[in-house]
Structures are given as structure tokens and as C-alpha cells.
Design a protein around this motif. Structure first.
Motif, PDB file in Angstrom:
ATOM      1  N   ALA A  46     -10.694  52.737 -35.202  1.00  0.00           N
ATOM      2  CA  ALA A  46     -10.550  52.368 -36.899  1.00  0.00           C
ATOM      3  C   ALA A  46      -9.549  52.962 -37.074  1.00  0.00           C
ATOM      4  N   ILE A  47      -9.304  54.410 -36.831  1.00  0.00           N
ATOM      5  CA  ILE A  47      -8.189  55.354 -37.220  1.00  0.00           C
ATOM      6  C   ILE A  47      -7.045  54.761 -36.616  1.00  0.00           C
ATOM      7  N   THR A  48      -7.041  54.523 -35.257  1.00  0.00           N
ATOM      8  CA  THR A  48      -5.663  53.772 -34.604  1.00  0.00           C
ATOM      9  C   THR A  48      -5.325  52.568 -35.420  1.00  0.00           C
ATOM     10  N   LYS A  49      -6.074  51.440 -35.833  1.00  0.00           N
ATOM     11  CA  LYS A  49      -5.836  50.517 -36.597  1.00  0.00           C
ATOM     12  C   LYS A  49      -5.359  50.726 -37.851  1.00  0.00           C
ATOM     13  N   ARG A  50      -5.879  51.839 -38.331  1.00  0.00           N
ATOM     14  CA  ARG A  50      -5.332  52.158 -39.963  1.00  0.00           C
ATOM     15  C   ARG A  50      -4.030  52.833 -39.881  1.00  0.00           C
ATOM     16  N   ILE A  51      -3.716  53.629 -38.828  1.00  0.00           N
ATOM     17  CA  ILE A  51      -2.292  54.173 -38.894  1.00  0.00           C
ATOM     18  C   ILE A  51      -1.202  52.970 -38.444  1.00  0.00           C
ATOM     19  N   ILE A  52      -1.588  52.261 -37.270  1.00  0.00           N
ATOM     20  CA  ILE A  52      -0.743  51.150 -37.109  1.00  0.00           C
ATOM     21  C   ILE A  52      -0.522  50.315 -38.274  1.00  0.00           C
ATOM     22  N   GLU A  53      -1.467  50.012 -39.159  1.00  0.00           N
ATOM     23  CA  GLU A  53      -1.107  49.154 -40.262  1.00  0.00           C
ATOM     24  C   GLU A  53      -0.389  49.933 -41.270  1.00  0.00           C
ATOM     25  N   LEU A  54      -0.547  51.158 -41.327  1.00  0.00           N
ATOM     26  CA  LEU A  54       0.180  51.776 -42.315  1.00  0.00           C
ATOM     27  C   LEU A  54       1.704  51.880 -42.100  1.00  0.00           C
ATOM     28  N   GLY A  56       3.134  49.297 -40.747  1.00  0.00           N
ATOM     29  CA  GLY A  56       3.669  47.809 -40.806  1.00  0.00           C
ATOM     30  C   GLY A  56       3.511  47.200 -39.402  1.00  0.00           C
ATOM     31  N   GLY A  57       2.457  47.562 -38.599  1.00  0.00           N
ATOM     32  CA  GLY A  57       2.103  46.939 -37.328  1.00  0.00           C
ATOM     33  C   GLY A  57       0.876  46.377 -37.554  1.00  0.00           C
ATOM     34  N   THR A  58       0.508  45.746 -36.312  1.00  0.00           N
ATOM     35  CA  THR A  58      -0.796  44.981 -36.060  1.00  0.00           C
ATOM     36  C   THR A  58      -1.404  45.609 -34.401  1.00  0.00           C
ATOM     37  N   ILE A  59      -2.577  45.394 -34.647  1.00  0.00           N
ATOM     38  CA  ILE A  59      -3.386  45.706 -33.164  1.00  0.00           C
ATOM     39  C   ILE A  59      -4.354  44.769 -32.924  1.00  0.00           C
ATOM     40  N   GLU A  60      -4.628  44.157 -31.766  1.00  0.00           N
ATOM     41  CA  GLU A  60      -5.615  42.983 -31.362  1.00  0.00           C
ATOM     42  C   GLU A  60      -6.176  43.383 -30.372  1.00  0.00           C
ATOM     43  N   ALA A  61      -7.362  42.957 -29.956  1.00  0.00           N
ATOM     44  CA  ALA A  61      -7.933  43.437 -28.686  1.00  0.00           C
ATOM     45  C   ALA A  61      -8.411  41.747 -27.859  1.00  0.00           C
ATOM     46  N   ASP A  62      -8.412  41.885 -26.774  1.00  0.00           N
ATOM     47  CA  ASP A  62      -8.808  40.679 -25.959  1.00  0.00           C
ATOM     48  C   ASP A  62      -9.579  41.014 -24.961  1.00  0.00           C
ATOM     49  N   LYS A  64     -11.039  39.497 -21.509  1.00  0.00           N
ATOM     50  CA  LYS A  64     -11.126  38.397 -20.454  1.00  0.00           C
ATOM     51  C   LYS A  64     -11.309  38.695 -18.990  1.00  0.00           C
ATOM     52  N   GLU A  65     -12.416  38.336 -18.303  1.00  0.00           N
ATOM     53  CA  GLU A  65     -12.695  38.589 -16.839  1.00  0.00           C
ATOM     54  C   GLU A  65     -12.677  39.968 -16.606  1.00  0.00           C
ATOM     55  N   ASP A  66     -13.584  40.699 -17.668  1.00  0.00           N
ATOM     56  CA  ASP A  66     -13.798  42.313 -17.395  1.00  0.00           C
ATOM     57  C   ASP A  66     -12.458  43.110 -17.522  1.00  0.00           C
ATOM     58  N   TRP A  67     -11.551  42.455 -18.402  1.00  0.00           N
ATOM     59  CA  TRP A  67     -10.153  43.210 -18.622  1.00  0.00           C
ATOM     60  C   TRP A  67     -10.311  43.311 -20.121  1.00  0.00           C
ATOM     61  N   LEU A  68     -10.158  44.299 -20.963  1.00  0.00           N
ATOM     62  CA  LEU A  68      -9.965  44.512 -22.358  1.00  0.00           C
ATOM     63  C   LEU A  68      -8.479  44.987 -22.545  1.00  0.00           C
ATOM     64  N   THR A  69      -7.780  44.304 -23.249  1.00  0.00           N
ATOM     65  CA  THR A  69      -6.471  44.286 -23.588  1.00  0.00           C
ATOM     66  C   THR A  69      -6.131  44.654 -25.060  1.00  0.00           C
ATOM     67  N   PHE A  70      -5.400  45.599 -25.420  1.00  0.00           N
ATOM     68  CA  PHE A  70      -5.065  45.882 -26.805  1.00  0.00           C
ATOM     69  C   PHE A  70      -3.790  45.640 -26.865  1.00  0.00           C
ATOM     70  N   THR A  71      -2.996  44.705 -27.741  1.00  0.00           N
ATOM     71  CA  THR A  71      -1.794  44.779 -28.093  1.00  0.00           C
ATOM     72  C   THR A  71      -1.241  44.997 -29.728  1.00  0.00           C
ATOM     73  N   ILE A  72      -0.412  45.957 -29.518  1.00  0.00           N
ATOM     74  CA  ILE A  72       0.282  46.305 -30.748  1.00  0.00           C
ATOM     75  C   ILE A  72       1.516  46.027 -30.993  1.00  0.00           C
ATOM     76  N   GLU A  73       1.699  45.462 -32.116  1.00  0.00           N
ATOM     77  CA  GLU A  73       3.098  44.731 -32.365  1.00  0.00           C
ATOM     78  C   GLU A  73       3.755  45.617 -33.884  1.00  0.00           C
ATOM     79  N   PHE A  74       5.116  45.881 -33.652  1.00  0.00           N
ATOM     80  CA  PHE A  74       5.644  46.674 -34.552  1.00  0.00           C
ATOM     81  C   PHE A  74       7.094  45.687 -34.902  1.00  0.00           C
ATOM     82  N   ILE A  75       7.529  45.494 -35.936  1.00  0.00           N
ATOM     83  CA  ILE A  75       8.786  44.870 -36.431  1.00  0.00           C
ATOM     84  C   ILE A  75       9.757  45.955 -36.429  1.00  0.00           C
ATOM     85  N   VAL A  76      10.839  46.181 -35.566  1.00  0.00           N
ATOM     86  CA  VAL A  76      11.778  47.329 -35.483  1.00  0.00           C
ATOM     87  C   VAL A  76      12.902  46.748 -36.078  1.00  0.00           C
ATOM     88  N   LYS A  77      13.374  45.593 -36.432  1.00  0.00           N
ATOM     89  CA  LYS A  77      14.627  45.324 -36.911  1.00  0.00           C
ATOM     90  C   LYS A  77      14.424  43.998 -37.574  1.00  0.00           C
TER      91      LYS A  77
END
Length: 78
Positions: A46-54, A56-62, A64-77
Motif C-alpha cells: 500500500a505504501i509502495t503504491k502510494r509513493i509510485i502514484e505520488l 506520477g506512476g502506476t503499479i499493477e499485479a498479475d 499466472k501459473e504460480d508467478w506473481l508479477t508486478f509492473t511499474i510504469e513511469f512517464i519519463v519524458k
């Protein structure tokens, strides 16, 4: 549309008991109710998500097949 930086982090899991992985970002949510001795409070993601959002980024989780994947995106330019 700007240039994005995308970070993907994956971890193999066993029997993840979460139907909706977006719940992992809720404060005090703990996926495994049986594990009480690990010392976790359920606020880390929850803290990680809030910091990323502050920043300007996003974080998502997925999960699949016993793999937990987090994807973090930031616009850099714009």
C-alpha cells in the motif's frame, strides 16, 4: 504520449490465496491468514503504491501459473 520506463518484477509463488491481486495493495491486507509469525503488517505494498502514484506512476499485479508479477510504469519524458 510520452516515453515510459517500465519495470517488471516477478516471483514464483506457491498457492497464492488471492483471487483478486489488486487486493494486495489494500492497507493491512495479508494474503495468507495462517502466517502470523512473519512479522508483516500488510502495509508495504500500500505504501509502495502510494509513493509510485505520488511520482506520477502506476503499479499493477498479475498472477499466472504460480508467478506473481508486478509492473511499474513511469512517464519519463513528454
Amino acid at each position: 504520449m510520452g516515453i515510459k520506463a517500465v519495470f517488471t518484477i516477478s516471483n514464483q509463488t506457491e498457492n497464492l490465496q488471492v483471487q483478486d491481486v489488486s487486493k494486495l495493495f489494500e492497507r493491512f491486507y495479508r494474503g495468507d491468514k495462517a502466517r502470523k509469525e512473519d512479522g508483516g503488517s500488510g502495509i508495504g505494498l500500500a505504501i509502495t503504491k502510494r509513493i509510485i502514484e505520488l511520482h506520477g506512476g502506476t503499479i499493477e499485479a498479475d498472477n499466472k501459473e504460480d508467478w506473481l508479477t508486478f509492473t511499474i510504469e513511469f512517464i519519463v519524458k513528454e
